[in-house]
Design a protein around this motif. Structure first.
Motif, mmCIF file in Angstrom:
data_model
loop_
_atom_site.group_PDB
_atom_site.id
_atom_site.type_symbol
_atom_site.label_atom_id
_atom_site.label_comp_id
_atom_site.label_asym_id
_atom_site.label_seq_id
_atom_site.Cartn_x
_atom_site.Cartn_y
_atom_site.Cartn_z
ATOM 1 N N ILE A 1 -40.394 -1.832 6.332
ATOM 2 C CA ILE A 1 -38.963 -1.538 6.333
ATOM 3 C C ILE A 1 -38.309 -2.138 5.089
ATOM 4 O O ILE A 1 -38.599 -3.282 4.728
ATOM 5 N N THR A 2 -37.472 -1.368 4.442
ATOM 6 C CA THR A 2 -36.730 -1.629 3.195
ATOM 7 C C THR A 2 -37.588 -1.485 1.941
ATOM 8 O O THR A 2 -37.054 -1.488 0.839
ATOM 9 N N SER B 1 -35.513 3.036 5.499
ATOM 10 C CA SER B 1 -34.471 2.563 6.420
ATOM 11 C C SER B 1 -33.106 2.521 5.757
ATOM 12 O O SER B 1 -32.977 2.243 4.566
ATOM 13 N N TRP B 2 -32.118 2.824 6.565
ATOM 14 C CA TRP B 2 -30.732 2.640 6.154
ATOM 15 C C TRP B 2 -30.060 1.740 7.190
ATOM 16 O O TRP B 2 -30.546 1.606 8.308
ATOM 17 N N PRO B 3 -28.952 1.110 6.829
ATOM 18 C CA PRO B 3 -28.290 0.204 7.766
ATOM 19 C C PRO B 3 -27.692 0.979 8.940
ATOM 20 O O PRO B 3 -27.055 2.010 8.766
ATOM 21 N N LYS C 1 -28.495 -3.540 11.779
ATOM 22 C CA LYS C 1 -29.929 -3.367 12.042
ATOM 23 C C LYS C 1 -30.443 -2.138 11.305
ATOM 24 O O LYS C 1 -29.785 -1.094 11.303
ATOM 25 N N PRO C 2 -31.624 -2.221 10.704
ATOM 26 C CA PRO C 2 -32.136 -1.078 9.942
ATOM 27 C C PRO C 2 -32.571 0.074 10.853
ATOM 28 O O PRO C 2 -33.176 -0.143 11.901
ATOM 29 N N TYR D 1 -35.093 2.533 10.960
ATOM 30 C CA TYR D 1 -36.372 2.873 10.346
ATOM 31 C C TYR D 1 -37.148 3.881 11.180
ATOM 32 O O TYR D 1 -38.048 4.549 10.699
ATOM 33 N N THR E 1 -35.878 7.688 7.190
ATOM 34 C CA THR E 1 -36.339 7.124 8.445
ATOM 35 C C THR E 1 -37.472 7.993 8.971
ATOM 36 O O THR E 1 -37.552 9.177 8.634
#
Length: 196
Positions: A42-43, A68-70, A75-76, A78, A143
């Motif tokens: 993630i990220t 992933s985006w916020p 929280k991400p 994902y 995602t």
């Protein structure tokens, strides 16, 4: 849910195998640095394939984006549930050669979870169905989509990522194909699991 995958495929093999779809593949940001990744999380950034225009008739493009985006509360996002949703915008494919899931430790004295690697039988690499979008705070991000688990995943997790074989890559990038036709578990025996 899936929070790690591997992508060790070389760009040349990806291009060659993608050619079987007969969908032109472009590189609008130049050829990416596709150093082998034993694990991206993630990220992290990795390559995705998406329609080059409003539909796959305009070809596809390979770009590098963040996983992933916020979401709510920071929280991400994902993984994203595909169940009962119409997903006709922002479709993408995430090329991987395996993805990982984790189960409770087999020995209660050991706190570390057991890591399992899942591969698609008969394929060096495959794609996970995803969605991409633009977020002000992180730019474009993607995602992975999830669905109920198939027989191969049920012993390990209550959900699974949507795994697509080569016959479905072009169909996933075509927004005219209903997402429900593709966001489903594969038949038993499609995935192998091994300790990682």
């Amino acid at each position: 849910m899936c929070n790690e995958a591997a992508r060790r495929i070389a760009l040349g093999q990806l291009r060659e195998d993608w050619g079987q779809t007969r969908i032109p593949l472009s590189f609008p940001e130049g050829l990416p640095n596709m150093a082998p990744l034993d694990g991206f999380r993630i990220t992290d950034h990795t390559v995705i394939i998406r329609a080059a225009g409003a539909s796959v008739e305009g070809g596809a493009e390979l770009v590098t984006r963040r996983w992933s985006w916020p979401g709510a509360g920071g929280k991400p996002v994902y993984n994203f549930r595909s169940d009962g949703r119409t997903l006709d915008k922002g479709r993408c494919l995430i090329p991987v050669d395996q993805f990982y899931e984790f189960t409770a430790p087999e020995d209660p004295k050991i706190k570390r979870k057991t890591k399992w690697a899942f591969r698609l039988v008969g394929h060096d690499w495959f794609c996970i169905a995803g969605l991409w979008r633009s977020e002000a705070s992180v730019g474009e991000a993607f995602t992975m989509l999830t669905c109920p688990p198939g027989a191969d995943m049920e012993p390990y997790h209550s959900r699974q990522v949507v795994v697509l074989g080569r016959d479905d890559w072009g169909r996933w990038l075509d927004p005219a194909v209903p997402s429900a036709q593709l966001c489903r578990p594969l038949p038993a025996g499609s995935l192998t699991a091994a300790r990682a």
